[in-house]
Design an enzyme around this catalytic site. Structure first.
Site, PDB file in Angstrom:
ATOM      1  N   GLU A  55      -5.427  -7.759   8.869  1.00 44.61           N
ATOM      2  CA  GLU A  55      -5.625  -6.701   9.819  1.00 44.61           C
ATOM      3  C   GLU A  55      -7.015  -7.192  10.664  1.00 44.61           C
ATOM      4  OE1 GLU A  55      -4.484  -4.157  10.777  1.00 44.61           O
ATOM      5  OE2 GLU A  55      -3.087  -3.182   9.448  1.00 44.61           O
ATOM      6  N   ALA A  81      -4.095  -2.215  -3.634  1.00 36.93           N
ATOM      7  CA  ALA A  81      -2.612  -1.574  -3.794  1.00 36.93           C
ATOM      8  C   ALA A  81      -2.247  -1.973  -5.416  1.00 36.93           C
ATOM      9  CB  ALA A  81      -1.563  -2.243  -3.056  1.00 36.93           C
ATOM     10  N   SER A 121      -9.502   0.667  -2.613  1.00 34.29           N
ATOM     11  CA  SER A 121      -8.237   0.651  -3.380  1.00 34.29           C
ATOM     12  C   SER A 121      -7.580  -0.453  -2.919  1.00 34.29           C
ATOM     13  CB  SER A 121      -7.654   2.142  -2.935  1.00 34.29           C
ATOM     14  OG  SER A 121      -7.730   2.276  -1.714  1.00 34.29           O
ATOM     15  N   TRP A 172       0.922  -1.094   0.008  1.00 34.89           N
ATOM     16  CA  TRP A 172       0.166   0.019  -0.009  1.00 34.89           C
ATOM     17  C   TRP A 172       0.971   1.509  -0.080  1.00 34.89           C
ATOM     18  CZ3 TRP A 172      -3.749   2.298  -2.224  1.00 34.89           C
ATOM     19  CH2 TRP A 172      -4.504   3.058  -1.277  1.00 34.89           C
ATOM     20  N   THR A 200     -14.023  -4.878  -0.473  1.00 37.14           N
ATOM     21  CA  THR A 200     -13.195  -5.621   0.299  1.00 37.14           C
ATOM     22  C   THR A 200     -14.227  -7.026   0.509  1.00 37.14           C
ATOM     23  OG1 THR A 200     -12.386  -3.809   1.496  1.00 37.14           O
ATOM     24  CG2 THR A 200     -12.041  -6.058   2.588  1.00 37.14           C
ATOM     25  N   ASP A 256     -15.788   1.101   0.032  1.00 36.62           N
ATOM     26  CA  ASP A 256     -14.601  -0.025   0.459  1.00 36.62           C
ATOM     27  C   ASP A 256     -15.275  -1.234   1.037  1.00 36.62           C
ATOM     28  OD1 ASP A 256     -12.000  -0.369   1.060  1.00 36.62           O
ATOM     29  OD2 ASP A 256     -11.836   0.846   2.483  1.00 36.62           O
ATOM     30  N   ARG A 270      -7.250  -9.733   1.778  1.00 38.19           N
ATOM     31  CA  ARG A 270      -6.658 -10.435   2.505  1.00 38.19           C
ATOM     32  C   ARG A 270      -7.650 -11.116   3.392  1.00 38.19           C
ATOM     33  NH1 ARG A 270      -2.526  -6.970   1.702  1.00 38.19           N
ATOM     34  NH2 ARG A 270      -2.828  -5.922   4.009  1.00 38.19           N
ATOM     35  N   LYS A 291     -14.714  -2.600   7.798  1.00 37.35           N
ATOM     36  CA  LYS A 291     -15.010  -3.391   6.594  1.00 37.35           C
ATOM     37  C   LYS A 291     -14.054  -4.470   6.711  1.00 37.35           C
ATOM     38  CE  LYS A 291     -11.044  -2.068   4.156  1.00 37.35           C
ATOM     39  NZ  LYS A 291     -10.207  -2.732   3.484  1.00 37.35           N
ATOM     40  N   GLY A 324     -10.797   4.295   1.258  1.00 35.68           N
ATOM     41  CA  GLY A 324     -11.423   4.039   0.092  1.00 35.68           C
ATOM     42  C   GLY A 324     -11.258   2.817  -0.295  1.00 35.68           C
TER      43      GLY A 324
END
Length: 333
Positions: A282, A141, A139, A15, A249, A245, A256, A192, A137
């Site tokens: 995360e 990478a 996005s 990122w 996701t 987002d 991930r 999210k 937002g």
């Protein structure tokens, strides 16, 4: 028109590298800092981030460095892109190195590991009085680094800082929008990831499109409830850093967190799933932090609660689903 001052991007993962490439592509001299000297040496040697973004070559105005002081020297604007569990420690390292007028932005998504609070609270407590902003937002990478069209939100209580950051990032296929709702943008980017595990589990169990759509929609309602309790603007959750987002996701396997859910829904053990993903996931930590935050503010978040039970307490995915479906009927709004 005067040249834009150099900028520091702290965090040389996928990122941070992708955002550094956007800035460098807009003609800004970028210092990309990484904490691991061996990784930074590989960035210099390869002329790209071969580990994460091998197809995105570094331009001449993007300089990798493992010297934090060197990265920050003479820099006005700093963008932090480290994982949330490393955020507070890096903020503490920054304090003695920053120029007096330096402004701090972050594209980290998650909550603060030790307190479970929002990241802007960490910055305010350790670097008081500085202009701050958050970028978030829908996005991935890899798509950003490839120059595919991407829209994000930059939120700051300092409108001039938000406008400056938006101008720095705006170009080519990257389009930022500005906001003043830091709380809402941060919250959307954190929760999210937890909800992506839920949709991944459902898809891993083969439960179909209806289930996925229901989880996304009711998950969004949970984010809105928590946001209202924390003073966010509810409109933020209808925007890029909220529903945008969330959809990204929860539905694309580049995530991930979604891949973790797919593995768990397919019967894989948590440790094996994390090992196979090979990068920070995360949602495991964030699920516990969101659970605690919701309890603190007496906010009902049943989907997030069940994800926490699965990833942190060992509850079987099928039992978590059964708990959700057994809840009593209620008004939607």
């Amino acid at each position: 028109m005067a040249a834009h001052p150099p900028m520091a991007v702290l965090g040389a993962g996928s990122w941070g590298t992708a955002l550094a490439l956007v800035l460098a592509g807009n003609g800004i001299a970028v210092r990309l800092w990484g904490h691991d000297p061996a990784h930074v040496e590989a960035l210099r040697r390869d002329g790209c981030n071969a580990r994460y973004l091998p197809d995105a070559a570094f331009p001449d105005n993007l300089t990798p460095t493992d010297s934090l002081a060197g990265a920050l020297a003479g820099v006005r604007d700093v963008l932090i892109c480290v994982p949330s569990h490393a955020f507070a420690a890096l903020i503490e390292e920054l304090a003695p190195e920053l120029d007096a007028g330096a402004r701090i932005a972050w594209a980290t998504k998650g909550l603060e590991a030790r307190s479970g609070g929002l990241l802007h609270q960490v910055v305010q407590s350790r670097l008081p009085g500085r202009a701050t902003a958050v970028l978030s937002g829908p996005s991935f990478a890899r798509e950003v680094a490839a120059g595919l069209p991407t829209a994000v939100t930059i939120a700051s209580g300092d409108r001039a800082f938000a406008a400056d950051l938006a101008a720095a990032f705006h170009g080519g296929a990257f389009r930022p929008y500005t906001s003043t709702d830091i709380v809402g943008v941060e919250l959307g980017g954190a929760v999210k990831n937890v909800l992506a595990v839920a949709t991944g589990i459902a898809d891993g169990m083969g439960l179909g499109a209806n289930t996925r759509a229901g989880l996304i929609t009711r998950g969004l309602a949970e984010v809105v409830r928590l946001g209202q309790a924390l003073g966010a603007d509810s409109r933020t959750f209808m925007g890029l850093s909220g529903v945008g987002d969330l959809i990204l996701t929860c539905t694309d396997d580049q995530s991930r967190n979604r891949r973790l859910g797919l593995a768990l829904g397919g019967g894989q053990e948590l440790s094996a799933a994390v090992s196979a993903i090979g990068q920070t996931v995360e949602s495991i930590r964030t699920a516990a932090e969101v659970h605690a935050l919701a309890a603190e503010h007496n906010v009902e978040m049943p989907i997030c609660e069940q994800v926490h039970a699965v990833v942190n307490q060992g509850r079987p995915a099928a039992a978590a689903l059964e708990s959700l479906m057994a809840r009593a009927p209620k008004d939607e709004f």
